[in-house]
Each structure stands twice: as structure tokens, then as C-alpha cells.
Design a protein around this motif. Structure first.
Motif, PDB file in Angstrom:
ATOM      1  N   ALA A 118       0.815  -1.219   0.000  1.00 34.95           N
ATOM      2  CA  ALA A 118       0.000   0.000   0.000  1.00 34.95           C
ATOM      3  C   ALA A 118       0.848   1.269   0.000  1.00 34.95           C
ATOM      4  O   ALA A 118       1.883   1.348   0.664  1.00 34.95           O
ATOM      5  CB  ALA A 118      -0.927  -0.004   1.215  1.00 34.95           C
ATOM      6  N   ASP A 119       0.368   2.278  -0.744  1.00 35.12           N
ATOM      7  CA  ASP A 119       0.936   3.617  -0.652  1.00 35.12           C
ATOM      8  C   ASP A 119      -0.063   4.601  -0.048  1.00 35.12           C
ATOM      9  O   ASP A 119       0.208   5.786   0.065  1.00 35.12           O
ATOM     10  CB  ASP A 119       1.415   4.123  -2.021  1.00 35.12           C
ATOM     11  N   THR A 120      -1.223   4.061   0.367  1.00 37.26           N
ATOM     12  CA  THR A 120      -2.298   4.876   0.932  1.00 37.26           C
ATOM     13  C   THR A 120      -3.131   4.015   1.867  1.00 37.26           C
ATOM     14  O   THR A 120      -3.376   2.841   1.579  1.00 37.26           O
ATOM     15  CB  THR A 120      -3.225   5.409  -0.183  1.00 37.26           C
ATOM     16  N   PHE A 121      -3.569   4.587   2.983  1.00 37.76           N
ATOM     17  CA  PHE A 121      -4.619   3.960   3.780  1.00 37.76           C
ATOM     18  C   PHE A 121      -5.361   5.049   4.534  1.00 37.76           C
ATOM     19  O   PHE A 121      -4.994   6.227   4.483  1.00 37.76           O
ATOM     20  CB  PHE A 121      -4.069   2.872   4.724  1.00 37.76           C
ATOM     21  N   PHE A 122      -6.427   4.663   5.214  1.00 40.96           N
ATOM     22  CA  PHE A 122      -7.268   5.627   5.919  1.00 40.96           C
ATOM     23  C   PHE A 122      -7.401   5.202   7.374  1.00 40.96           C
ATOM     24  O   PHE A 122      -7.548   4.012   7.674  1.00 40.96           O
ATOM     25  CB  PHE A 122      -8.628   5.740   5.233  1.00 40.96           C
ATOM     26  N   LEU A 123      -7.337   6.176   8.258  1.00 38.58           N
ATOM     27  CA  LEU A 123      -7.235   5.924   9.693  1.00 38.58           C
ATOM     28  C   LEU A 123      -8.410   6.563  10.432  1.00 38.58           C
ATOM     29  O   LEU A 123      -8.628   7.771  10.354  1.00 38.58           O
ATOM     30  CB  LEU A 123      -5.916   6.514  10.219  1.00 38.58           C
ATOM     31  N   ALA A 124      -9.173   5.737  11.144  1.00 34.94           N
ATOM     32  CA  ALA A 124     -10.287   6.200  11.968  1.00 34.94           C
ATOM     33  C   ALA A 124      -9.858   6.227  13.427  1.00 34.94           C
ATOM     34  O   ALA A 124      -9.285   5.261  13.934  1.00 34.94           O
ATOM     35  CB  ALA A 124     -11.500   5.287  11.795  1.00 34.94           C
ATOM     36  N   SER A 125     -10.150   7.336  14.102  1.00 32.49           N
ATOM     37  CA  SER A 125      -9.839   7.470  15.525  1.00 32.49           C
ATOM     38  C   SER A 125     -10.975   8.218  16.198  1.00 32.49           C
ATOM     39  O   SER A 125     -11.804   8.848  15.535  1.00 32.49           O
ATOM     40  CB  SER A 125      -8.510   8.220  15.725  1.00 32.49           C
ATOM     41  N   ALA A 126     -11.018   8.163  17.523  1.00 33.76           N
ATOM     42  CA  ALA A 126     -12.116   8.793  18.249  1.00 33.76           C
ATOM     43  C   ALA A 126     -11.674   9.162  19.656  1.00 33.76           C
ATOM     44  O   ALA A 126     -10.836   8.484  20.256  1.00 33.76           O
ATOM     45  CB  ALA A 126     -13.327   7.861  18.320  1.00 33.76           C
ATOM     46  N   ARG A 127     -12.244  10.255  20.155  1.00 28.54           N
ATOM     47  CA  ARG A 127     -11.987  10.685  21.529  1.00 28.54           C
ATOM     48  C   ARG A 127     -13.311  10.672  22.290  1.00 28.54           C
ATOM     49  O   ARG A 127     -14.251  11.383  21.925  1.00 28.54           O
ATOM     50  CB  ARG A 127     -11.391  12.100  21.547  1.00 28.54           C
ATOM     51  N   ALA A 131     -21.135  12.687  25.955  1.00 23.88           N
ATOM     52  CA  ALA A 131     -22.266  12.134  25.206  1.00 23.88           C
ATOM     53  C   ALA A 131     -21.819  11.754  23.807  1.00 23.88           C
ATOM     54  O   ALA A 131     -22.228  12.354  22.822  1.00 23.88           O
ATOM     55  CB  ALA A 131     -23.417  13.135  25.152  1.00 23.88           C
ATOM     56  N   GLY A 132     -20.946  10.764  23.709  1.00 26.00           N
ATOM     57  CA  GLY A 132     -20.522  10.292  22.403  1.00 26.00           C
ATOM     58  C   GLY A 132     -19.023  10.381  22.201  1.00 26.00           C
ATOM     59  O   GLY A 132     -18.236  10.225  23.144  1.00 26.00           O
ATOM     60  N   PHE A 133     -18.636  10.658  20.946  1.00 25.75           N
ATOM     61  CA  PHE A 133     -17.228  10.686  20.573  1.00 25.75           C
ATOM     62  C   PHE A 133     -16.961  11.859  19.634  1.00 25.75           C
ATOM     63  O   PHE A 133     -17.842  12.275  18.881  1.00 25.75           O
ATOM     64  CB  PHE A 133     -16.834   9.402  19.825  1.00 25.75           C
ATOM     65  N   ASP A 134     -15.746  12.369  19.696  1.00 25.09           N
ATOM     66  CA  ASP A 134     -15.230  13.207  18.622  1.00 25.09           C
ATOM     67  C   ASP A 134     -14.502  12.261  17.672  1.00 25.09           C
ATOM     68  O   ASP A 134     -13.515  11.625  18.058  1.00 25.09           O
ATOM     69  CB  ASP A 134     -14.263  14.266  19.157  1.00 25.09           C
ATOM     70  N   VAL A 135     -14.986  12.146  16.443  1.00 28.94           N
ATOM     71  CA  VAL A 135     -14.498  11.140  15.500  1.00 28.94           C
ATOM     72  C   VAL A 135     -13.736  11.822  14.367  1.00 28.94           C
ATOM     73  O   VAL A 135     -14.116  12.897  13.905  1.00 28.94           O
ATOM     74  CB  VAL A 135     -15.666  10.311  14.924  1.00 28.94           C
ATOM     75  N   ASP A 136     -12.663  11.171  13.923  1.00 29.62           N
ATOM     76  CA  ASP A 136     -11.844  11.737  12.860  1.00 29.62           C
ATOM     77  C   ASP A 136     -11.516  10.664  11.830  1.00 29.62           C
ATOM     78  O   ASP A 136     -11.263   9.512  12.169  1.00 29.62           O
ATOM     79  CB  ASP A 136     -10.548  12.301  13.440  1.00 29.62           C
ATOM     80  N   MET A 137     -11.526  11.049  10.556  1.00 30.44           N
ATOM     81  CA  MET A 137     -11.109  10.182   9.457  1.00 30.44           C
ATOM     82  C   MET A 137      -9.933  10.847   8.755  1.00 30.44           C
ATOM     83  O   MET A 137     -10.037  11.997   8.320  1.00 30.44           O
ATOM     84  CB  MET A 137     -12.254   9.977   8.468  1.00 30.44           C
ATOM     85  N   SER A 138      -8.828  10.139   8.674  1.00 30.51           N
ATOM     86  CA  SER A 138      -7.585  10.731   8.189  1.00 30.51           C
ATOM     87  C   SER A 138      -7.008   9.916   7.039  1.00 30.51           C
ATOM     88  O   SER A 138      -7.092   8.687   7.023  1.00 30.51           O
ATOM     89  CB  SER A 138      -6.569  10.805   9.333  1.00 30.51           C
TER      90      SER A 138
END
Length: 276
Positions: free
Chosen positions: A166-175, A179-186
Motif C-alpha cells: 500500500a501507498d495509501t490507507f485511511f485511519l479512523a480514531s475517536a476521543r 455524550a458520544g465521541f469526537d471522530v476523525d477520518m484521516s
């Protein structure tokens, strides 16, 4: 994370200018041009999942500066359905490889019926074009995605080969928050082989210099579970990895991320996407 890297003051000044509570007009128009949308959600166990949605350009629409309407269902076999419901927090990434444009829109699902999802945007910001492979991407009508594949607790076989090349991938993270999460897609990119896996039980990748916001690494610092998505452009196969992240600092300017693998889901192609 910004303090350890010595960039806190600079990042704070930039963030106040670039991270908005609504989408500027050019971002609203941009999402409507895309044949795919990268999306991160959090399943009931607190595990972030990285996924994608596809459709002919126009399947994502912005009725106004605070809403995105996505007319697409999750792909067969994808972990996304457990993360997508009214009230769910999501991170969205629009990426146009041919122009190397990418824009983020994070927010909350306010309506979902299985075929269309409306997201109320709470954060909107662009990213620089670094590390994006400049490839053409188009939608191909009539292709039925496959959900055939396998799951494992290790990175092996076809999944390991896709990750290794791979030369690319996508990373999901959350804080987590009250009441829930702060979610990020990178987006993460580099030379082919920049993601390494020595034993199948873990993988690692360098964290190249970026915008100093540390959206992903800041989340992983407080909530180690991470979701990764690798897409094989030739076959359309997808590899979803769920694991726990450790940030390894060589010094203030150099760091890498090690993921201890807990689950691998490898799904065969095709996808209604064609690369050139």
C-alpha cells in the motif's frame, strides 16, 4: 501531542483560522463532485471503524453549510452498519486524488434510513495535498460490490499482501466525551511499503509531518483503539484492521504509530471505482 512536538502555539493559531463550524461554499460544492466518501464511525464496543461509501458524483450533496446528505448504503460485509444510525458521531473525508484535494467534515448523524444518511456538520476544514497519490478516480456504473471474504486475528495471506504494497490507507480514531465521541477520518500516504508488519500481530507506519493539528494522534493518545482501511486499487479488495495504537517518539520531530492487531476483515472486490 502538540506540546511534545513543540508546535502548540503555531497549531492553536492555525486551528482558530482553519477549523470552522460550517462548510464554506467551495467545500459544499467539492463533496458533490466525488465518486466516493471516506467515513469513520464508532461501533457499540467503542472501536473506531474506517469505511467508504461510493456512488455516481452527486451522491453526496450539501443542502446548506451545516448539512451533508449521503445517498449510499454501506458496502456488503463492511463494519460500517454498526456505526451508522441517528445520533451517531462520524468523521468524513472527501478526497479527490486527481487534484490532490481533501476536505474534512466531522459531525453527527441526524437521519438515517439504510439508504441515505444526513450528517449535521460540526467541524469543517481542509488539508494540504501532501502524500496524496495523484491518480484519476471515476465511478463505474453497473458494478456490484462483493462482500465475500474472511476475518482473522492476524494480518496474513491476501490482507498482508495488500497492506505490504500500500501507498495509501485511511485511519479512523475517536476521543470519548460525555455524550458520544469526537471522530476523525484521516488519509495516510507514503511510498509503497511505508506500512510494515513484521509478525502479523502488529503493523507500524511513520507519522510524516503535516498540519500540526494532530487530529488523529491526539485521539489515539487518549483512546488507543484505531480502525484502518486499505483498498487495493487493482482488484477493489478492502482490508479493515481494528487494533490498539501506541505512539512511539524517536524525538520531538520523529514519531511512528504501532498498531497491535485485534481483528482483520478482508473483503474481495470489485468496487464501482476505476483508477487511472
Amino acid at each position: 501531542m502538540q506540546s511534545v512536538a513543540g508546535v502548540r502555539a503555531r497549531a492553536e493559531a492555525a486551528g482558530s483560522r482553519f477549523i470552522r463550524e460550517q462548510m464554506p461554499l467551495q467545500h459544499q460544492e467539492f463533496f458533490g463532485l466525488l465518486p466516493w466518501l471516506l467515513i469513520a464511525g464508532v461501533d457499540p464496543s467503542g472501536q473506531p471503524q474506517a469505511s467508504l461509501l461510493t456512488g455516481a458524483p452527486g451522491f453526496v450533496q450539501a443542502p446548506d453549510a451545516r448539512r451533508l446528505v449521503i445517498s449510499a448504503a454501506p458496502l456488503p460485509g463492511d463494519p460500517l452498519p454498526a456505526c451508522l444510525y441517528a445520533g451517531a458521531d462520524v468523521g468524513l473525508l472527501g478526497l479527490q486524488p486527481g487534484t490532490r484535494r481533501r476536505n474534512r467534515a466531522n459531525g453527527r448523524v441526524v437521519a438515517h434510513d439504510g439508504t441515505a444518511t444526513t450528517v449535521e456538520v460540526q467541524q469543517s476544514f481542509g488539508n494540504c495535498p501532501q502524500y496524496i497519490q495523484p491518480l484519476e478516480l471515476r465511478h463505474e456504473a453497473g458494478v456490484r460490490p462483493s462482500g465475500v471474504g474472511y476475518t482473522s486475528t492476524r494480518l496474513e495471506g491476501a490482507a498482508a499482501a495488500i497492506v505490504a504494497g500500500a501507498d495509501t490507507f485511511f485511519l479512523a480514531s475517536a476521543r470519548p466525551r460525555e455524550a458520544g465521541f469526537d471522530v476523525d477520518m484521516s488519509h495516510r500516504g507514503g511510498p509503497a511499503g511505508f506500512v510494515s508488519s513484521a509478525d502479523g500481530g502488529s503493523l507500524s507506519f511513520p507519522d510524516f509531518a503535516g498540519n500540526n493539528f494532530f487530529n488523529s494522534l491526539g485521539n489515539l493518545h487518549v483512546h488507543p483503539p484505531a480502525g484502518l482501511l486499505f483498498v487495493d486499487r487493482g482488484s477493489g479488495a478492502r482490508v479493515h484492521v481494528a487494533g490498539d495504537a501506541e505512539i512511539v517518539w524517536a524525538n520531538a520531530d520523529e514519531r511512528s504509530v504501532r498498531i497491535r492487531v485485534r481483528e482483520v476483515r478482508c473483503l474481495s472486490g470489485p468496487l464501482p471505482l476505476r483508477w487511472g
